[in-house]
Design a protein around this motif. Structure first.
Motif, PDB file in Angstrom:
ATOM      1  N   GLN A   9       0.930  -1.047  -0.031  1.00  8.23           N
ATOM      2  CA  GLN A   9       0.223  -0.157   0.123  1.00  8.23           C
ATOM      3  C   GLN A   9       1.046   1.275   0.173  1.00  8.23           C
ATOM      4  O   GLN A   9       1.689   1.327   0.947  1.00  8.23           O
ATOM      5  CB  GLN A   9      -0.838   0.180   1.199  1.00  8.23           C
ATOM      6  N   VAL A  10       0.715   1.968  -0.768  1.00  9.39           N
ATOM      7  CA  VAL A  10       1.666   3.293  -1.064  1.00  9.39           C
ATOM      8  C   VAL A  10       1.122   4.284  -0.230  1.00  9.39           C
ATOM      9  O   VAL A  10      -0.371   4.657  -0.244  1.00  9.39           O
ATOM     10  CB  VAL A  10       1.516   4.023  -2.514  1.00  9.39           C
ATOM     11  N   GLN A  11       1.787   4.940   0.580  1.00 13.00           N
ATOM     12  CA  GLN A  11       1.352   6.248   1.405  1.00 13.00           C
ATOM     13  C   GLN A  11       2.244   7.214   1.411  1.00 13.00           C
ATOM     14  O   GLN A  11       3.656   6.952   1.020  1.00 13.00           O
ATOM     15  CB  GLN A  11       1.410   5.643   2.977  1.00 13.00           C
ATOM     16  N   ARG A  52      13.656   8.057   0.699  1.00  6.75           N
ATOM     17  CA  ARG A  52      12.316   7.990   0.002  1.00  6.75           C
ATOM     18  C   ARG A  52      11.402   9.098   0.173  1.00  6.75           C
ATOM     19  O   ARG A  52      10.224   9.198   0.627  1.00  6.75           O
ATOM     20  CB  ARG A  52      11.583   6.761   0.807  1.00  6.75           C
ATOM     21  N   SER A  53      12.019  10.341  -0.043  1.00  9.59           N
ATOM     22  CA  SER A  53      11.390  11.534   0.043  1.00  9.59           C
ATOM     23  C   SER A  53      11.617  12.572  -1.014  1.00  9.59           C
ATOM     24  O   SER A  53      12.507  12.549  -1.854  1.00  9.59           O
ATOM     25  CB  SER A  53      12.176  12.334   1.394  1.00  9.59           C
ATOM     26  N   VAL A  54      10.814  13.417  -1.061  1.00  4.38           N
ATOM     27  CA  VAL A  54      10.378  14.628  -1.963  1.00  4.38           C
ATOM     28  C   VAL A  54      10.597  15.742  -1.219  1.00  4.38           C
ATOM     29  O   VAL A  54       9.865  15.812   0.012  1.00  4.38           O
ATOM     30  CB  VAL A  54       9.445  14.478  -2.952  1.00  4.38           C
ATOM     31  N   THR A 106       6.105   5.665   1.259  1.00  2.00           N
ATOM     32  CA  THR A 106       6.265   4.170   1.536  1.00  2.00           C
ATOM     33  C   THR A 106       5.256   3.146   0.364  1.00  2.00           C
ATOM     34  O   THR A 106       4.383   3.764  -0.091  1.00  2.00           O
ATOM     35  CB  THR A 106       6.012   3.904   2.956  1.00  2.00           C
ATOM     36  N   GLY A 107       5.799   2.084   0.375  1.00  2.00           N
ATOM     37  CA  GLY A 107       4.887   1.024  -0.250  1.00  2.00           C
ATOM     38  C   GLY A 107       5.356   0.789  -1.668  1.00  2.00           C
ATOM     39  O   GLY A 107       5.182   0.077  -2.114  1.00  2.00           O
ATOM     40  N   ILE A 123      11.967  22.115  -6.112  1.00  2.00           N
ATOM     41  CA  ILE A 123      11.715  20.519  -5.607  1.00  2.00           C
ATOM     42  C   ILE A 123      12.766  19.738  -5.713  1.00  2.00           C
ATOM     43  O   ILE A 123      13.681  19.696  -6.908  1.00  2.00           O
ATOM     44  CB  ILE A 123      10.576  20.078  -6.735  1.00  2.00           C
ATOM     45  N   SER A 124      12.944  18.930  -5.072  1.00  2.00           N
ATOM     46  CA  SER A 124      14.126  17.955  -5.163  1.00  2.00           C
ATOM     47  C   SER A 124      13.617  16.329  -4.522  1.00  2.00           C
ATOM     48  O   SER A 124      12.618  16.387  -3.737  1.00  2.00           O
ATOM     49  CB  SER A 124      15.182  18.218  -4.270  1.00  2.00           C
ATOM     50  N   ARG A 125      14.496  15.441  -4.713  1.00  2.00           N
ATOM     51  CA  ARG A 125      14.041  14.309  -4.060  1.00  2.00           C
ATOM     52  C   ARG A 125      15.335  13.563  -3.430  1.00  2.00           C
ATOM     53  O   ARG A 125      16.437  13.909  -3.924  1.00  2.00           O
ATOM     54  CB  ARG A 125      13.463  13.307  -5.055  1.00  2.00           C
TER      55      ARG A 125
END
Length: 124
Positions: free
Chosen positions: A1-3, A77-79, A25-26, A70-72
């Motif tokens: 499950q994507v969250q 696992r973050s933006v 996540t997910g 914007i970056s990641r």
């Protein structure tokens, strides 16, 4: 499950900076086009910024170009949305969104997953 879970909002004065974070996540973040949208007090949702799944392209709304970045971080696992020179008109609930498509479209309807939002208020 994507969250998707956003954080980092708050109350700041005009001209200040703020960084929003979105943890995914997910599913690996590199499989998504990622974006930030915002919904203002008049309940209008607008596109803010996006980064493609491969990280090669970034797109910004004209109203934030030159002020927001914007970056990641794939490992985290973050933006992120770095917001500088904030203005009262930037006041809104900011949402992180993820799109599984290969090609990026900046329409909200094309995004598959959304966070719960984080409030940003710019006021003196």
């Amino acid at each position: 499950q994507v969250q998707l879970v956003e954080s980092g909002g708050g109350l700041v004065q005009p001209g200040a900076s703020l960084t929003l974070s979105c943890v995914v996540t997910g599913r690996p973040i590199r499989t998504f086009n990622m974006a930030w949208f915002r919904q203002n007090p008049r309940n209008e949702r607008e596109f803010v910024a996006a980064i493609t799944w491969d990280g090669h392209n970034r797109t910004y709304a004209d109203s934030v170009k030159g002020r927001f970045t914007i970056s990641r971080d794939i490992a985290e696992r973050s933006v992120y949305l770095q917001m500088d020179s904030l203005r009262p008109e930037d006041t809104a609930v900011y949402y992180c969104a993820a799109d599984v498509s290969y090609q990026l479209f900046i329409a909200a309807a094309t995004f598959d997953y959304w966070g719960q939002g984080t409030q940003v208020t710019v006021s003196s």
